[in-house]
Design an enzyme around this catalytic site. Structure first.
Site, PDB file in Angstrom:
ATOM      1  N   GLY A 160       0.834  -1.189   0.036  1.00 27.38           N
ATOM      2  CA  GLY A 160       0.005   0.174   0.102  1.00 27.38           C
ATOM      3  C   GLY A 160       0.694   1.299  -0.034  1.00 27.38           C
ATOM      4  O   GLY A 160       2.094   1.154  -0.450  1.00 27.38           O
ATOM      5  N   SER A 241       4.524  -1.576  11.875  1.00 26.54           N
ATOM      6  CA  SER A 241       2.967  -1.324  11.255  1.00 26.54           C
ATOM      7  C   SER A 241       2.233  -1.666  12.467  1.00 26.54           C
ATOM      8  O   SER A 241       1.558  -0.625  13.186  1.00 26.54           O
ATOM      9  CB  SER A 241       2.854  -2.396  10.052  1.00 26.54           C
ATOM     10  OG  SER A 241       1.455  -2.071   9.590  1.00 26.54           O
ATOM     11  N   ARG A 242       1.744  -2.953  12.671  1.00 23.79           N
ATOM     12  CA  ARG A 242       1.082  -3.414  13.859  1.00 23.79           C
ATOM     13  C   ARG A 242       1.523  -4.764  14.504  1.00 23.79           C
ATOM     14  O   ARG A 242       1.925  -5.863  13.609  1.00 23.79           O
ATOM     15  CB  ARG A 242      -0.406  -3.593  13.327  1.00 23.79           C
ATOM     16  CG  ARG A 242      -1.172  -2.366  13.104  1.00 23.79           C
ATOM     17  CD  ARG A 242      -1.439  -1.484  14.351  1.00 23.79           C
ATOM     18  NE  ARG A 242      -2.087  -0.459  14.039  1.00 23.79           N
ATOM     19  CZ  ARG A 242      -1.245   0.945  13.769  1.00 23.79           C
ATOM     20  NH1 ARG A 242      -0.142   1.080  13.692  1.00 23.79           N
ATOM     21  NH2 ARG A 242      -2.482   2.059  13.556  1.00 23.79           N
ATOM     22  N   GLU A 271       1.536  -1.412  25.127  1.00 27.63           N
ATOM     23  CA  GLU A 271       2.410  -0.355  25.191  1.00 27.63           C
ATOM     24  C   GLU A 271       2.117   0.378  26.197  1.00 27.63           C
ATOM     25  O   GLU A 271       0.886   0.622  26.692  1.00 27.63           O
ATOM     26  CB  GLU A 271       2.084   0.446  23.720  1.00 27.63           C
ATOM     27  CG  GLU A 271       2.810  -0.305  22.679  1.00 27.63           C
ATOM     28  CD  GLU A 271       2.599   0.208  21.639  1.00 27.63           C
ATOM     29  OE1 GLU A 271       2.442   1.402  21.423  1.00 27.63           O
ATOM     30  OE2 GLU A 271       2.997  -0.103  20.160  1.00 27.63           O
ATOM     31  N   HIS A 290       7.317   2.977  19.772  1.00 27.55           N
ATOM     32  CA  HIS A 290       6.563   3.304  18.884  1.00 27.55           C
ATOM     33  C   HIS A 290       6.870   4.704  18.374  1.00 27.55           C
ATOM     34  O   HIS A 290       5.904   5.644  18.636  1.00 27.55           O
ATOM     35  CB  HIS A 290       5.301   3.057  19.328  1.00 27.55           C
ATOM     36  CG  HIS A 290       3.924   2.791  18.643  1.00 27.55           C
ATOM     37  ND1 HIS A 290       2.973   2.346  18.857  1.00 27.55           N
ATOM     38  CD2 HIS A 290       4.079   3.254  17.156  1.00 27.55           C
ATOM     39  CE1 HIS A 290       2.077   2.457  17.601  1.00 27.55           C
ATOM     40  NE2 HIS A 290       2.646   2.897  16.745  1.00 27.55           N
TER      41      HIS A 290
END
Length: 326
Positions: A160, A241-242, A271, A290
């Protein structure tokens, strides 16, 4: 007889870890008309969220740092606006918010911060930069022999907007760039100079695998034990990303056994990451807290549009509103 004064609206700004939210935008007009309260630390649990925010009309959230579940939203009787950063926030139960009469606003975002961090993680891993910096600071000198990335294979899971940006840099480094995703358009990939391959081939052939997919029920644990077992022993996995895209127990096992060279991470299941988490102790883990989107440009955009959203809501016309379709 004088008219009774309307109570001032209360605005909560959550998870301002660095204490910079109020300096990243002009809050002065809002501060004249409302009470703006900044919370810097994470809440311990849902009860703590409810207790702290029960008296607020507006909650400003930074990405997914504080989940707003149905239970929490149903326990905040004064809440009427959630001002979220970026256009998608999976930690907000938008359907529940709509049912409770709570509007959800969003902001635009900048795509390049995370892309730049991904390449920082890749280069840190391949050239052993954190270890060499630590050696230098402790009085030492060279401790390892790094790898080159020119001529190596970069495997991108998800082509993407973010994946495309990472691919362009990979091509600039003269890497072979390959990609796979469940709905990959082969012709689009070829137009970018990216070779479309099968999922199995991507994990078998790549020297670096980087993940760029949206987390959903379909993509959860899309990288599991089978994919990790196919990777080269000198290969690195990169995930900014995740966290849920990767089976975490399988990844920890692969790292502990030396099945792969290492992992470079910016996202986690919990987190902040607990102090005793294995990632904090492994020498083959390069990790950042992050910070993919944590840049000055991004913060200025996030907070300035957050202020705009609240001001427009106070006037009765919310411009950037998330609307549920079901």
């Amino acid at each position: 007889m004088s008219k009774p004064q309307m109570s001032r609206k209360r605005i909560a700004v959550l998870n301002d870890y660095q204490g910079v939210a109020l300096s990243m935008a002009d809050w002065s007009t809002l501060q004249k008309e409302t009470d703006v309260v900044v919370f810097r630390e994470n809440f311990a649990n849902e009860r703590a969220v409810i207790d702290a925010l029960a008296d607020f009309d507006v909650i400003c959230v930074m990405r997914e740092r504080t989940p707003l579940t149905r239970e929490i939203l149903g326990s905040l009787p004064k809440l009427r606006l959630i001002a979220s950063t970026a256009q998608s926030n999976s930690s907000i139960d938008v359907k529940a918010a709509s049912e409770f009469g709570i509007a959800v606003a969003w902001t635009e975002h900048l795509p390049y911060g995370t892309t730049e961090l991904v390449w920082g993680l890749i280069l840190s891993a391949i050239r052993r930069i954190p270890a060499e910096v630590q050696s230098f600071r402790s009085g030492g000198w060279q401790t390892s022999v790094g790898q080159d990335i020119s001529g190596r294979t970069l495997g991108i899971v998800g082509l993407g907007n973010f994946g495309k940006a990472v691919a362009r840099v990979g091509k600039a480094f003269d890497m072979r760039v390959i990609a796979w995703s469940p709905n990959l358009d082969p012709e689009m990939a070829k137009g970018l100079g990216v070779e479309p391959v099968s999922k199995q081939a991507l994990f078998e052939d790549s020297d670096i695998v980087t993940l760029h997919m949206v987390l959903s029920e379909r993509t959860k644990n899309i990288v599991g034990r089978a994919e990790l077992d196919r990777m080269k022993t000198h290969a690195w996995l990169v995930n900014a990303s995740r966290s849920g895209l990767v089976d975490q127990p399988a990844l920890i096992s692969a790292l502990e056994s030396g099945r792969i060279a290492g992992v470079a991470l910016d996202v986690y299941d919990e987190e902040p990451v607990p102090a005793d988490h294995p990632y904090r102790k492994m020498s083959n883990v390069i990790a950042t807290p992050h910070i993919g989107f944590v840049t000055e440009d991004t913060y200025r955009l996030f907070y300035s549009q957050t202020v705009e959203n609240i001001e427009s809501w106070l006037k009765g016309v919310l411009v950037r509103e998330t609307v549920t379709t079901a």
